[in-house]
Motif scaffolding. Structure first.
Motif, PDB file in Angstrom:
ATOM      1  N   PRO A 192       0.833  -1.211   0.000  1.00 20.38           N
ATOM      2  CA  PRO A 192       0.000   0.000   0.000  1.00 20.38           C
ATOM      3  C   PRO A 192       0.865   1.259   0.000  1.00 20.38           C
ATOM      4  O   PRO A 192       1.734   1.422   0.849  1.00 20.38           O
ATOM      5  CB  PRO A 192      -0.815  -0.118   1.288  1.00 20.38           C
TER       6      PRO A 192
ATOM      7  N   THR B 121       0.505  -3.795  13.174  1.00 24.65           N
ATOM      8  CA  THR B 121      -0.097  -3.555  11.866  1.00 24.65           C
ATOM      9  C   THR B 121       0.796  -2.677  11.006  1.00 24.65           C
ATOM     10  O   THR B 121       1.054  -2.969   9.830  1.00 24.65           O
ATOM     11  CB  THR B 121      -1.487  -2.898  12.030  1.00 24.65           C
ATOM     12  N   ARG B 122       1.294  -1.595  11.592  1.00 30.68           N
ATOM     13  CA  ARG B 122       2.181  -0.714  10.841  1.00 30.68           C
ATOM     14  C   ARG B 122       3.514  -1.396  10.545  1.00 30.68           C
ATOM     15  O   ARG B 122       4.109  -1.186   9.482  1.00 30.68           O
ATOM     16  CB  ARG B 122       2.382   0.594  11.612  1.00 30.68           C
TER      17      ARG B 122
ATOM     18  N   VAL C  11       3.310  -3.457   7.347  1.00 27.37           N
ATOM     19  CA  VAL C  11       3.391  -2.653   6.126  1.00 27.37           C
ATOM     20  C   VAL C  11       4.829  -2.212   5.874  1.00 27.37           C
ATOM     21  O   VAL C  11       5.323  -2.246   4.736  1.00 27.37           O
ATOM     22  CB  VAL C  11       2.458  -1.427   6.221  1.00 27.37           C
TER      23      VAL C  11
ATOM     24  N   LEU D 128      -2.313   7.224   7.342  1.00 27.49           N
ATOM     25  CA  LEU D 128      -3.566   6.485   7.380  1.00 27.49           C
ATOM     26  C   LEU D 128      -4.516   7.022   6.313  1.00 27.49           C
ATOM     27  O   LEU D 128      -4.820   8.214   6.283  1.00 27.49           O
ATOM     28  CB  LEU D 128      -4.194   6.611   8.773  1.00 27.49           C
TER      29      LEU D 128
ATOM     30  N   GLU E 224      -7.695   6.025   5.808  1.00 26.68           N
ATOM     31  CA  GLU E 224      -9.106   5.819   6.142  1.00 26.68           C
ATOM     32  C   GLU E 224      -9.938   7.079   5.908  1.00 26.68           C
ATOM     33  O   GLU E 224      -9.517   8.194   6.204  1.00 26.68           O
ATOM     34  CB  GLU E 224      -9.257   5.395   7.613  1.00 26.68           C
TER      35      GLU E 224
ATOM     36  N   GLY F 188      -7.901   2.187   2.059  1.00 32.79           N
ATOM     37  CA  GLY F 188      -7.907   2.345   3.510  1.00 32.79           C
ATOM     38  C   GLY F 188      -6.656   1.748   4.111  1.00 32.79           C
ATOM     39  O   GLY F 188      -5.825   1.155   3.421  1.00 32.79           O
ATOM     40  N   GLY F 189      -6.512   1.941   5.412  1.00 35.13           N
ATOM     41  CA  GLY F 189      -5.377   1.383   6.126  1.00 35.13           C
ATOM     42  C   GLY F 189      -4.140   2.246   6.006  1.00 35.13           C
ATOM     43  O   GLY F 189      -4.143   3.341   5.455  1.00 35.13           O
ATOM     44  N   TRP F 190      -3.040   1.727   6.555  1.00 38.98           N
ATOM     45  CA  TRP F 190      -1.773   2.438   6.554  1.00 38.98           C
ATOM     46  C   TRP F 190      -1.066   2.246   5.217  1.00 38.98           C
ATOM     47  O   TRP F 190      -1.045   1.147   4.666  1.00 38.98           O
ATOM     48  CB  TRP F 190      -0.886   1.946   7.694  1.00 38.98           C
TER      49      TRP F 190
END
Length: 299
Positions: free
Chosen positions: A106, A219-220, A223, A248, A250, A257-259
């Motif tokens: 992403p 979570t970060r 990525v 972010l 979102e 969405g997301g990071w």
């Protein structure tokens, strides 16, 4: 004793803030390290077992000279990171390559601009994303960043020399801020969260922003690791160290969405040792591992 030179620039001859911690951590591991200014003509680069790019924070405005220097240095000793990494990572066009990675890293949507197609390129970006952020293709520290809502936005008078990248204005930057993740030898070892001052999109202290070391968010971290793996595929070998900046997405239509990755810094990411002194030890361990293993970290 093994000798390591930590490259900095003339306005910070003693290195990045907290840089004495890195020298001490290396000394504890049997490595003699000192800070040297990268364009000092009196430095004997060949006498070092390894040169490490650290706070060379003027490279973006002296890129041709800096790039030539990296090639000269790696001609006489080992350089971390080397000229190939510098060439790939200096221009933010690498973001398009990360976005095209087959594993789908992403990334904040990014388009390229130059003087020849500035107006039509900017118009297309505005039509696609609404308010946009224009950044110099080779830039650092938030210098030359311009927010624009139309092709006749007076803020565009602040553009520095091109070429540039253009991205959507990510609204959460003004509320959530951004996270910087440090990845050493493929592992996420630290996180600093940054927030801008009111109304700003730049999180740097120079513009009123604030930063704080926080526990690593899984979570970060996932990525950030994915971004470094994707970079390794492009470079042909894993980079020894990286800072991955995330924002972010979102709540904004069309951005997913997301990071997402806003920047991958492989050249000279500061370690924020004044905020996160604990990063000195793992970075020192990384340097020792590079010294011991031929070719390690020489993407």
């Amino acid at each position: 004793m093994t000798r390591v030179l930590l490259a900095t620039f003339s306005l910070l001859p003693d290195g990045e803030p907290g840089g004495d911690l890195l020298v001490a951590a290396l000394a504890e591991r049997g490595v003699e390290a000192r800070w040297v200014v990268w364009d000092d003509p009196d430095v004997d680069w060949a006498a070092a077992d390894l040169v490490v790019l650290r706070s060379t924070w003027d490279y973006q405005r002296r890129y041709a000279e800096f790039s030539a220097w990296t090639r000269r240095v790696e001609g006489v000793t080992r350089l971390l990171h080397g000229s190939d990494v510098v060439a790939w990572n200096a221009g933010k066009a690498y973001l398009l390559e990360l976005a095209a990675d087959h594993d789908g890293v992403p990334v904040v949507p990014t388009a390229l601009l130059d003087d020849r197609r500035l107006v039509p390129g900017l118009a297309a970006a505005l039509d696609r994303w609404g308010t946009v952020v224009v950044k110099p293709r080779i830039g650092a520290g938030g210098v030359g960043v311009v927010v624009a809502s139309s092709t006749d936005d007076p803020r565009l008078e602040g553009l520095v020399a091109g070429p540039w990248v253009v991205q959507p204005l990510v609204a959460s930057v003004r509320t959530v801020g951004e996270s910087s993740m440090w990845v050493l030898a493929g592992e996420v070892v630290g996180q600093v969260d940054k927030r801008p001052a009111g109304g700003e999109v730049r999180v740097h202290e120079l513009y009123g922003g604030s930063s704080a070391a926080v526990p690593v968010d899984p979570t970060r971290a996932e990525v950030a690791r994915a971004a470094v793996v994707a970079a390794a595929r492009r470079l042909g070998a894993p980079p020894a160290y990286a800072r991955v900046d995330l924002v972010l997405l979102e709540g904004q239509e069309g951005l997913g969405g997301g990071w997402a990755v806003s920047e991958l810094e492989l050249i000279e990411p500061g370690l924020y040792l004044d905020l996160a002194p604990g990063l000195a030890a793992p970075f020192a361990d990384l340097v020792v591992s590079v010294l011991v293993v031929p070719g390690l970290g020489e993407a």
